[in-house]
Design a protein around this motif. Sequence first.
Motif, PDB file in Angstrom:
ATOM      1  N   GLU A  92       0.819  -1.204   0.000  1.00  0.00           N
ATOM      2  CA  GLU A  92       0.000   0.000   0.000  1.00  0.00           C
ATOM      3  C   GLU A  92       0.862   1.267   0.000  1.00  0.00           C
ATOM      4  O   GLU A  92       0.427   2.321  -0.437  1.00  0.00           O
ATOM      5  N   LEU A  93       2.093   1.173   0.496  1.00  0.00           N
ATOM      6  CA  LEU A  93       3.073   2.252   0.419  1.00  0.00           C
ATOM      7  C   LEU A  93       4.373   1.635  -0.063  1.00  0.00           C
ATOM      8  O   LEU A  93       4.965   0.808   0.642  1.00  0.00           O
ATOM      9  N   ASN A  94       4.798   2.011  -1.249  1.00  0.00           N
ATOM     10  CA  ASN A  94       6.035   1.485  -1.827  1.00  0.00           C
ATOM     11  C   ASN A  94       7.124   2.538  -1.747  1.00  0.00           C
ATOM     12  O   ASN A  94       6.921   3.678  -2.163  1.00  0.00           O
ATOM     13  N   ILE A  95       8.275   2.148  -1.181  1.00  0.00           N
ATOM     14  CA  ILE A  95       9.435   3.026  -1.090  1.00  0.00           C
ATOM     15  C   ILE A  95      10.649   2.297  -1.648  1.00  0.00           C
ATOM     16  O   ILE A  95      10.599   1.091  -1.889  1.00  0.00           O
ATOM     17  N   SER A  96      11.735   3.023  -1.853  1.00  0.00           N
ATOM     18  CA  SER A  96      12.899   2.463  -2.541  1.00  0.00           C
ATOM     19  C   SER A  96      13.600   1.361  -1.764  1.00  0.00           C
ATOM     20  O   SER A  96      14.185   0.467  -2.357  1.00  0.00           O
ATOM     21  N   SER A  97      13.582   1.409  -0.442  1.00  0.00           N
ATOM     22  CA  SER A  97      14.223   0.394   0.387  1.00  0.00           C
ATOM     23  C   SER A  97      13.499   0.320   1.722  1.00  0.00           C
ATOM     24  O   SER A  97      13.139   1.351   2.293  1.00  0.00           O
ATOM     25  N   LEU A  98      13.322  -0.896   2.222  1.00  0.00           N
ATOM     26  CA  LEU A  98      12.683  -1.058   3.531  1.00  0.00           C
ATOM     27  C   LEU A  98      13.653  -0.755   4.665  1.00  0.00           C
ATOM     28  O   LEU A  98      13.222  -0.431   5.770  1.00  0.00           O
ATOM     29  N   ALA A  99      14.943  -0.875   4.409  1.00  0.00           N
ATOM     30  CA  ALA A  99      15.962  -0.619   5.429  1.00  0.00           C
ATOM     31  C   ALA A  99      16.202   0.893   5.519  1.00  0.00           C
ATOM     32  O   ALA A  99      16.876   1.473   4.678  1.00  0.00           O
ATOM     33  N   LEU A 100      15.614   1.505   6.528  1.00  0.00           N
ATOM     34  CA  LEU A 100      15.754   2.949   6.721  1.00  0.00           C
ATOM     35  C   LEU A 100      16.900   3.223   7.687  1.00  0.00           C
ATOM     36  O   LEU A 100      17.065   2.509   8.679  1.00  0.00           O
ATOM     37  N   VAL A 101      17.673   4.270   7.390  1.00  0.00           N
ATOM     38  CA  VAL A 101      18.842   4.611   8.190  1.00  0.00           C
ATOM     39  C   VAL A 101      18.644   5.996   8.800  1.00  0.00           C
ATOM     40  O   VAL A 101      18.370   6.965   8.084  1.00  0.00           O
ATOM     41  N   SER A 102      18.799   6.062  10.109  1.00  0.00           N
ATOM     42  CA  SER A 102      18.611   7.313  10.840  1.00  0.00           C
ATOM     43  C   SER A 102      19.414   8.448  10.217  1.00  0.00           C
ATOM     44  O   SER A 102      20.588   8.291   9.885  1.00  0.00           O
ATOM     45  N   GLY A 103      18.754   9.586  10.045  1.00  0.00           N
ATOM     46  CA  GLY A 103      19.391  10.771   9.483  1.00  0.00           C
ATOM     47  C   GLY A 103      19.247  10.916   7.982  1.00  0.00           C
ATOM     48  O   GLY A 103      19.422  12.004   7.443  1.00  0.00           O
ATOM     49  N   ASN A 104      18.937   9.825   7.283  1.00  0.00           N
ATOM     50  CA  ASN A 104      18.733   9.894   5.833  1.00  0.00           C
ATOM     51  C   ASN A 104      17.367  10.482   5.517  1.00  0.00           C
ATOM     52  O   ASN A 104      16.441  10.404   6.323  1.00  0.00           O
ATOM     53  N   THR A 105      17.232  11.038   4.331  1.00  0.00           N
ATOM     54  CA  THR A 105      15.941  11.519   3.847  1.00  0.00           C
ATOM     55  C   THR A 105      15.271  10.410   3.058  1.00  0.00           C
ATOM     56  O   THR A 105      15.908   9.754   2.237  1.00  0.00           O
ATOM     57  N   GLN A 106      13.994  10.184   3.330  1.00  0.00           N
ATOM     58  CA  GLN A 106      13.207   9.200   2.585  1.00  0.00           C
ATOM     59  C   GLN A 106      12.056   9.927   1.896  1.00  0.00           C
ATOM     60  O   GLN A 106      11.293  10.634   2.538  1.00  0.00           O
ATOM     61  N   ALA A 107      11.966   9.746   0.590  1.00  0.00           N
ATOM     62  CA  ALA A 107      10.901  10.381  -0.193  1.00  0.00           C
ATOM     63  C   ALA A 107       9.785   9.399  -0.495  1.00  0.00           C
ATOM     64  O   ALA A 107       9.997   8.185  -0.554  1.00  0.00           O
ATOM     65  N   VAL A 108       8.592   9.939  -0.674  1.00  0.00           N
ATOM     66  CA  VAL A 108       7.457   9.210  -1.233  1.00  0.00           C
ATOM     67  C   VAL A 108       7.162   9.931  -2.539  1.00  0.00           C
ATOM     68  O   VAL A 108       6.625  11.035  -2.544  1.00  0.00           O
ATOM     69  N   ASN A 109       7.564   9.318  -3.644  1.00  0.00           N
ATOM     70  CA  ASN A 109       7.507   9.983  -4.939  1.00  0.00           C
ATOM     71  C   ASN A 109       6.159   9.897  -5.631  1.00  0.00           C
ATOM     72  O   ASN A 109       5.884  10.677  -6.545  1.00  0.00           O
ATOM     73  N   PHE A 110       5.330   8.956  -5.241  1.00  0.00           N
ATOM     74  CA  PHE A 110       4.050   8.767  -5.911  1.00  0.00           C
ATOM     75  C   PHE A 110       3.026   8.318  -4.893  1.00  0.00           C
ATOM     76  O   PHE A 110       3.328   7.525  -3.997  1.00  0.00           O
ATOM     77  N   ALA A 111       1.826   8.832  -5.007  1.00  0.00           N
ATOM     78  CA  ALA A 111       0.734   8.410  -4.124  1.00  0.00           C
ATOM     79  C   ALA A 111      -0.541   8.276  -4.959  1.00  0.00           C
ATOM     80  O   ALA A 111      -0.804   9.091  -5.839  1.00  0.00           O
ATOM     81  N   SER A 112      -1.300   7.228  -4.678  1.00  0.00           N
ATOM     82  CA  SER A 112      -2.586   7.037  -5.336  1.00  0.00           C
ATOM     83  C   SER A 112      -3.507   6.268  -4.405  1.00  0.00           C
ATOM     84  O   SER A 112      -3.213   5.129  -4.037  1.00  0.00           O
ATOM     85  N   ILE A 113      -4.564   6.916  -3.987  1.00  0.00           N
ATOM     86  CA  ILE A 113      -5.586   6.289  -3.137  1.00  0.00           C
ATOM     87  C   ILE A 113      -6.829   6.164  -3.994  1.00  0.00           C
ATOM     88  O   ILE A 113      -7.281   7.152  -4.584  1.00  0.00           O
ATOM     89  N   SER A 114      -7.371   4.961  -4.071  1.00  0.00           N
ATOM     90  CA  SER A 114      -8.537   4.756  -4.930  1.00  0.00           C
ATOM     91  C   SER A 114      -9.680   4.128  -4.133  1.00  0.00           C
ATOM     92  O   SER A 114      -9.477   3.566  -3.073  1.00  0.00           O
ATOM     93  N   LEU A 115     -10.873   4.274  -4.690  1.00  0.00           N
ATOM     94  CA  LEU A 115     -12.049   3.652  -4.117  1.00  0.00           C
ATOM     95  C   LEU A 115     -12.525   2.553  -5.059  1.00  0.00           C
ATOM     96  O   LEU A 115     -12.434   2.707  -6.269  1.00  0.00           O
ATOM     97  N   PRO A 116     -13.018   1.459  -4.492  1.00  0.00           N
ATOM     98  CA  PRO A 116     -13.511   0.383  -5.365  1.00  0.00           C
ATOM     99  C   PRO A 116     -14.763   0.804  -6.116  1.00  0.00           C
ATOM    100  O   PRO A 116     -15.475   1.717  -5.687  1.00  0.00           O
ATOM    101  N   GLY A 117     -15.014   0.137  -7.212  1.00  0.00           N
ATOM    102  CA  GLY A 117     -16.205   0.439  -8.025  1.00  0.00           C
ATOM    103  C   GLY A 117     -17.416  -0.258  -7.530  1.00  0.00           C
ATOM    104  O   GLY A 117     -17.407  -1.049  -6.624  1.00  0.00           O
TER     105      GLY A 117
END
Length: 150
Positions: free
Chosen positions: A125-150
């Motif tokens: 539901e949230l995709n990021i470049s790496s699951l291993a996060l390192v303290s002090g680094n910047t982590q971006a979320v480059n794309f977001a899409s929330i949808s509703l079912p039909g």
Amino acid sequence: MPLLSSTGLCNKMLDTGSLKSIMANGFIHVYNSTLANIPATADDAINPAVHTLLLTVYGDGISDGLNLGTAAGRAIGKAAGETWAGTVLASGNAVFFRYVAPGDTGAASTTEARQQGRVGVSGAELNISSLALVSGNTQAVNFASISLPG
């Protein structure tokens, strides 16, 4: 785990407003935990003893809340011009996230507006470049899409 919406978010959307307005200036909190300890619902409390906050994502990467853009094709994403990112607070593997409205304390609630899902590098539901996060680094979320079912 599918994207889970809290009782509070569902009730507010049915009663008073849009997802865009309810979640305006909210935040995404990314946590480490064991899979067995992920809250079963978005109404459940965050327990700091088993859910380590790794990252808070801001609309400007520093302090401003997140905003959603214009809906199209039954989906909505980031507002134009926002750079969703944050500085990693603690090192660890990202497991799940909560997208919360401003003022959410993380306590058990059926009135707070929240969405919760898995974090992954693809297919989550949230995709990021790496699951291993390192303290002090910047982590971006480059794309977001929330949808509703039909």
